[in-house]
Design a protein around this motif. Structure first.
Motif: not given
Length: 417
Positions: A84-97
């Motif tokens: 359940k956490l994977a989708p927002p965490l993937l976006k979090y990782w992307w925004e942290s570039s």
């Protein structure tokens, strides 16, 4: 009928109510708990003026491996929550570039800049009991290794040049002079001089709530059963009674989706859970100022109830059972630096920080409904940014020019608008 219903009596909801009352609006505040007893209560007690850089998702392999193998104290995850956490965490990782993160910091820094200004306004209005809780010394970002201290000093110099953040560098001897009961094991620290610290965050929020009531605000304790738009007004049911107002504010922190999703707003929110525990001191020791140990991942702060240790981030479902594994690791690391005594609380306190993938809160009018406003998603800086958020929402709701541009914090950024 009141002018405004505010759902959520944490620091964001209370501050929003105060700023609306000061502008002549009538306000009713609703919460299932007593004011300020959730996330507003359990933090490290920093009004974090230096915090222009929100917590990014780690992108170096070493840190990712430590978290993935459950070796890190600063962050851990519950494996069953990952689907359940994977989708927002993937976006979090992307925004942290690096490219995205630079834009985030540029937008975020002016908001952090309002933190001391707005807290100072509320402290002055709340009176001497609030003032007694405040220290204006700042706090120590302490390092065990000289090379990591040197790297962080370089970052601090950049923030001083770009954002005017004040600091001084303390070697071990200078840090020991300020904190004589530290045992050792530290190379030195950055003393952030701009932030303020609070010896009892819950007590400060309670003082803000007294100010809210003094200004004429009403509080109803009870679980609000949804939020409905009735023509030109909004209503909710609390304890079998219908409460109506012309406008509504959702300031429910991690519980906001429970109200927003039935209204059609599915936002990529997730929580970072955290824990704290209070300790006595051994050998007559005293900790004078908050110290954060970033190489391990915890903070220890002198509080009214004892030395409070607060943990890093736990990625788990909001309502899952407590797993205070990080607290045990943090306690062992803290005992290496300072003579902690016995635990003073019967069990660790647990709270949930409401987070967005781009690390910035939502301070916004709801785009699909008239008279609906939202102040959520402050992650690690909810206590810091509560009054600033309240000021900005009140200005927006009363048609004033906002103290800063709130376009970066609009809800539409998660809705394709």
């Amino acid at each position: 009928m009141d002018d405004v219903i505010i759902l959520g009596a944490g620091i964001v909801g209370i501050a929003t109510g105060i700023y609306l009352l000061k502008r002549g609006r009538s306000v009713v505040l609703v919460d299932k708990s007593a004011p300020g007893l959730e996330t507003s209560f359990g933090n490290a007690g920093i009004i974090q003026r230096e915090g222009v850089r929100p917590h990014a998702f780690p992108r170096d392999l070493q840190t990712l491996l430590q978290v993935g193998l459950h070796l890190s104290t600063a962050a851990r995850y519950e494996p069953l929550a990952l689907p359940k956490l994977a989708p927002p965490l993937l976006k979090y990782w992307w925004e942290s570039s690096p490219e995205h993160y630079r834009k985030v910091v540029t937008s975020y820094a002016p908001l952090i800049g309002r933190s001391i200004v707005t807290h100072a306004e509320l402290i002055a209005a709340a009176g001497p009991e609030a003032e007694k809780l405040i220290s204006r010394y700042g706090w120590h970002l302490a390092f065990r290794s000289a090379d990591k201290l040197e790297k962080e000093v370089a970052k601090a110099e950049g923030d001083r040049d770009q954002f005017g953040i004040g600091f001084e560098v303390l070697d071990w001897a200078a840090l020991k002079a300020v904190e004589p009961d530290l045992k050792g094991g530290l190379a030195g620290a950055i003393h952030w001089t701009d932030p303020w610290t609070v010896k009892d965050p819950g007590a400060l929020v309670a003082q803000y709530f007294k100010l809210f009531e003094t200004l004429g605000g009403r509080f109803i304790q009870g679980a609000a059963k949804g939020l409905r738009q009735d023509g030109e007004s909004w209503s909710t049911e609390v304890n079998g009674r219908t409460i109506r107002a012309r406008e509504a504010v959702i300031a429910l922190g991690p519980w906001a989706p429970d109200v927003l999703e039935p209204l059609g707003y599915r936002l990529p929110l997730f929580v970072k859970r955290g824990y704290h525990m209070h300790y006595g001191t051994g050998e007559g020791a005293k900790l004078n100022h908050l110290l954060l140990d970033p190489e391990v991942g915890y903070a220890m702060a002198p509080m009214a109830r004892g030395i409070r240790i607060t943990t890093g981030a736990e990625f788990a479902m909001r309502d899952a059972a407590p797993t205070p594994i990080q607290l045990g690791k943090a306690e062992r690391a803290a005992r290496e630096l300072f003579p902690l005594g016995e635990r003073l609380d019967k069990q660790p306190w647990k709270g949930a920080r409401p987070c967005t993938p781009d690390m910035m809160p939502i301070i916004s009018k709801a785009p699909r409904h008239k008279g609906l406003y939202v102040g959520i998603g402050h992650a690690h800086h909810g206590f810091t940014l509560g009054p600033a958020t309240g000021e900005l929402l009140a200005q927006t709701m009363t048609g004033e020019e906002t103290a800063i541009d709130i376009t970066p914090f609009r809800m539409e950024r998660f809705m394709g608008g």
